[in-house]
Scaffold this motif. Structure first.
Motif, PDB file in Angstrom:
ATOM      1  N   GLY A   1      11.219   1.879  -9.722  1.00 21.52           N
ATOM      2  CA  GLY A   1       9.971   2.479  -9.742  1.00 21.52           C
ATOM      3  C   GLY A   1       8.764   1.427  -9.334  1.00 21.52           C
ATOM      4  N   VAL A   2       7.619   1.959  -8.918  1.00 21.15           N
ATOM      5  CA  VAL A   2       6.671   1.156  -8.631  1.00 21.15           C
ATOM      6  C   VAL A   2       5.516   0.787  -9.976  1.00 21.15           C
ATOM      7  N   SER A   3       5.524  -0.411  -9.970  1.00 25.81           N
ATOM      8  CA  SER A   3       4.612  -0.883 -11.084  1.00 25.81           C
ATOM      9  C   SER A   3       3.302  -1.189 -10.311  1.00 25.81           C
ATOM     10  N   LEU A   4       2.081  -0.659 -10.654  1.00 22.94           N
ATOM     11  CA  LEU A   4       1.032  -0.693 -10.033  1.00 22.94           C
ATOM     12  C   LEU A   4       0.425  -1.925 -10.578  1.00 22.94           C
ATOM     13  N   ASP A   5       0.449  -2.610 -11.430  1.00 28.04           N
ATOM     14  CA  ASP A   5       0.054  -4.046 -11.842  1.00 28.04           C
ATOM     15  C   ASP A   5       0.845  -5.058 -10.828  1.00 28.04           C
ATOM     16  N   GLU A   6       2.203  -4.956 -10.634  1.00 27.37           N
ATOM     17  CA  GLU A   6       2.847  -5.902  -9.822  1.00 27.37           C
ATOM     18  C   GLU A   6       2.452  -5.598  -8.279  1.00 27.37           C
ATOM     19  N   GLU A   7       2.068  -4.623  -8.070  1.00 30.11           N
ATOM     20  CA  GLU A   7       1.670  -4.126  -6.453  1.00 30.11           C
ATOM     21  C   GLU A   7       0.412  -4.771  -6.262  1.00 30.11           C
ATOM     22  N   MET A   8      -0.718  -4.732  -7.181  1.00 29.48           N
ATOM     23  CA  MET A   8      -2.073  -5.158  -7.049  1.00 29.48           C
ATOM     24  C   MET A   8      -1.603  -6.694  -6.927  1.00 29.48           C
ATOM     25  N   ALA A   9      -0.941  -7.164  -7.961  1.00 27.78           N
ATOM     26  CA  ALA A   9      -0.836  -8.807  -7.847  1.00 27.78           C
ATOM     27  C   ALA A   9      -0.080  -9.290  -6.240  1.00 27.78           C
ATOM     28  N   ASN A  10       0.754  -8.405  -5.898  1.00 26.10           N
ATOM     29  CA  ASN A  10       1.434  -8.625  -4.662  1.00 26.10           C
ATOM     30  C   ASN A  10       0.480  -8.603  -3.557  1.00 26.10           C
TER      31      ASN A  10
ATOM     32  N   ALA B   1       0.941  -1.415   0.128  1.00 23.43           N
ATOM     33  CA  ALA B   1      -0.032   0.171  -0.006  1.00 23.43           C
ATOM     34  C   ALA B   1       0.922   1.307   0.008  1.00 23.43           C
ATOM     35  N   HIS B   2       2.137   1.080   0.860  1.00 27.83           N
ATOM     36  CA  HIS B   2       2.836   2.119   0.741  1.00 27.83           C
ATOM     37  C   HIS B   2       3.499   2.647  -0.856  1.00 27.83           C
ATOM     38  N   ASN B   3       4.102   1.495  -1.432  1.00 30.10           N
ATOM     39  CA  ASN B   3       4.526   1.631  -2.618  1.00 30.10           C
ATOM     40  C   ASN B   3       3.462   2.146  -3.514  1.00 30.10           C
ATOM     41  N   ILE B   4       2.062   1.776  -3.494  1.00 27.68           N
ATOM     42  CA  ILE B   4       1.058   2.230  -4.421  1.00 27.68           C
ATOM     43  C   ILE B   4       0.926   3.873  -4.093  1.00 27.68           C
ATOM     44  N   ALA B   5       0.901   4.031  -2.801  1.00 28.61           N
ATOM     45  CA  ALA B   5       0.699   5.671  -2.428  1.00 28.61           C
ATOM     46  C   ALA B   5       1.535   6.422  -3.140  1.00 28.61           C
ATOM     47  N   ASN B   6       2.940   5.900  -3.085  1.00 33.00           N
ATOM     48  CA  ASN B   6       4.194   6.757  -3.609  1.00 33.00           C
ATOM     49  C   ASN B   6       4.462   6.554  -5.082  1.00 33.00           C
ATOM     50  N   ALA B   7       3.634   6.011  -5.927  1.00 32.58           N
ATOM     51  CA  ALA B   7       3.789   5.686  -7.193  1.00 32.58           C
ATOM     52  C   ALA B   7       4.345   6.650  -8.265  1.00 32.58           C
ATOM     53  N   ASN B   8       3.610   7.756  -7.641  1.00 30.72           N
ATOM     54  CA  ASN B   8       4.206   9.094  -8.418  1.00 30.72           C
ATOM     55  C   ASN B   8       5.066  10.116  -7.673  1.00 30.72           C
TER      56      ASN B   8
END
Length: 436
Positions: A393-402, A26-33
């Motif tokens: 970098g943060v990949s939203l697809d990868e983070e969602m899979a995680n 969740a922290h990765n997704i929040a900081n994707a940009n």
């Protein structure tokens, strides 16, 4: 004996570990940009095993019983080699961009080819003398000579002023960047504070990943100003050099303002500004002064006295005679035109025109080279940043899979806890009740 409650503790470890991994995702997704953010991951490892003595087992041999999983670290997925590549390319881009902008400004000031440039004005100056040679007694022709001479001298003076202004601006920008209120001093202060905070966090057994990201972003920003060198001092603390001067050493910000006379930035924006202010732009001005001196010497020699008062680009226009005092010839007769004829002939014999043409070509070549270098450097920076982004970098697809993976892990641990709870319920509440 092995406690029947051990399974609950093992399941609880699984729940907590999967929850922490979900928090990191969740922290990765929040900081994707978020600029400068580095992707993190929770590193999972088996918890310390429970040592069972020989007496606890019927076999009589000791053993180790697993107790589930723990989060062993919160890891930043960053490659220091890619950081070096990005900073090296940023340094080249800072150099090329600064040079291109300054040289484009000078090239615009030259304004060649055009009908108002010095080359065209020299042609009009010689044409005015040719017209005077054809009409030596004409007051309007003398006025045209005086006007053409003043316009030409003004153009020399303006171009000299523009080059001088560009030189002063380069010096001023250098001073602004390296001064007490400049970005390097601010970066030094921030780096010193971050070194201290990172050291304290590591001493406390914490993972200061976000602080490390902030520090790396500052180092990235510094690389556009000069060559950045980083030395590890241990426990997360670093020393940073910009060129041959220290920016920060451990927890001390020791950037000098202004920097000493021997400061060598090693390239990038400061290196380009220093080269522009001390070499490139003064060289253009010296070449322009050489053109003005040639024009001054040739015209004054043919005129027989001082027509142009100064022999530099900035002073060429001083002392130009009034139209009423201009003479077309050295003879007493009204038709005498030998002076006007000699000056008109300078169109083909004077080297001033070819000298000026060489200067224009040099400026154009330098400007084109700097612009080309800027394009190449920008492409290199983009490529280096893409390579780093693929790692950090943060990949939203990868983070969602995680997140789905960790969610399933959490559910499985919860199911295991429920099963153990049911078992304990049977053991505690039903065991020993005969007939039920």
């Amino acid at each position: 004996m092995i406690s029947s409650f051990l399974g609950l503790q093992t399941s609880l470890r699984g729940l907590l570990a999967q929850q922490q991994a979900l928090d990191v995702a969740a922290h990765n997704i929040a900081n994707a940009n978020t600029v400068g953010y580095t992707r993190q991951e929770a590193t999972l490892g088996a918890a310390d095993s429970l040592h069972l003595t020989a007496g606890a087992l019927q076999t009589g041999a000791g053993a180790f019983l697993g107790q589930g999983v723990d989060v062993t670290a919160y890891r930043r997925l960053r490659d220091s080699f890619l950081d070096l590549q990005v900073r090296a390319q940023s340094m080249a881009l800072g150099d090329a961009t600064t040079s291109a902008e300054a040289l484009d400004r000078v090239q615009s000031a030259v304004g060649e080819p055009s009908t108002t440039g010095i080359n065209a004005l020299m042609g009009k100056f010689y044409t005015a003398w040719s017209d005077l040679a054809n009409h030596p007694e004409s007051d309007s022709s003398k006025q045209a000579v005086a006007s053409a001479a003043q316009t030409l001298a003004d153009a020399f003076g303006k171009l000299a002023g523009d080059i001088t202004s560009a030189t002063n601006d380069a010096n001023a920008e250098f001073t602004s960047i390296t001064g007490a209120t400049g970005p390097i001093k601010a970066a030094a202060t921030s780096l010193a504070q971050l070194n201290k905070a990172i050291d304290s966090a590591l001493d406390a057994g914490q993972s200061p990943n976000d602080l490390l990201d902030r520090r790396d972003q500052i180092l990235d920003d510094l690389s556009q100003y000069g060559q950045v060198s980083v030395s590890q001092l241990g426990n997360g603390r670093i020393q940073v050099m910009l060129g041959n001067q220290s920016v920060v050493n451990d927890t001390t910000a020791d950037w000098q303002t202004p920097p000493p006379a021997g400061f060598a930035p090693g390239g990038a924006q400061l290196g380009a500004l220093k080269t522009l202010a001390t070499t490139t732009l003064p060289g253009y001005l010296a070449s322009l002064d050489a053109v003005a001196k040639t024009l001054h010497d040739d015209v004054n020699g043919a005129y027989g006295s001082a027509f142009f008062g100064g022999d530099t680009a900035a002073t060429l226009g001083t002392g130009i005679p009034a139209a009423s005092t201009i003479t077309a010839g050295s003879g007493a007769g009204a038709a005498s035109n030998d002076i006007a004829t000699a000056i008109a002939a300078l169109r083909d014999t004077s080297t001033a025109t070819s000298q000026y043409g060489g200067l224009v070509r040099q400026i154009g070549s330098d400007a084109a080279g700097a612009t080309n270098a800027q394009s190449i450097a920008q492409a290199a920076v983009d490529a280096a940043q893409d390579r780093r982004q693929n790692v950090s970098g943060v990949s939203l697809d990868e983070e969602m899979a995680n997140m789905l993976r960790f969610q399933r892990g959490y559910q499985a641990s919860a199911r295991a806890m429920s099963s153990i709870d049911d078992m304990l319920d049977t053991l505690i509440n039903r065991a020993g009740r005969v007939g039920l």
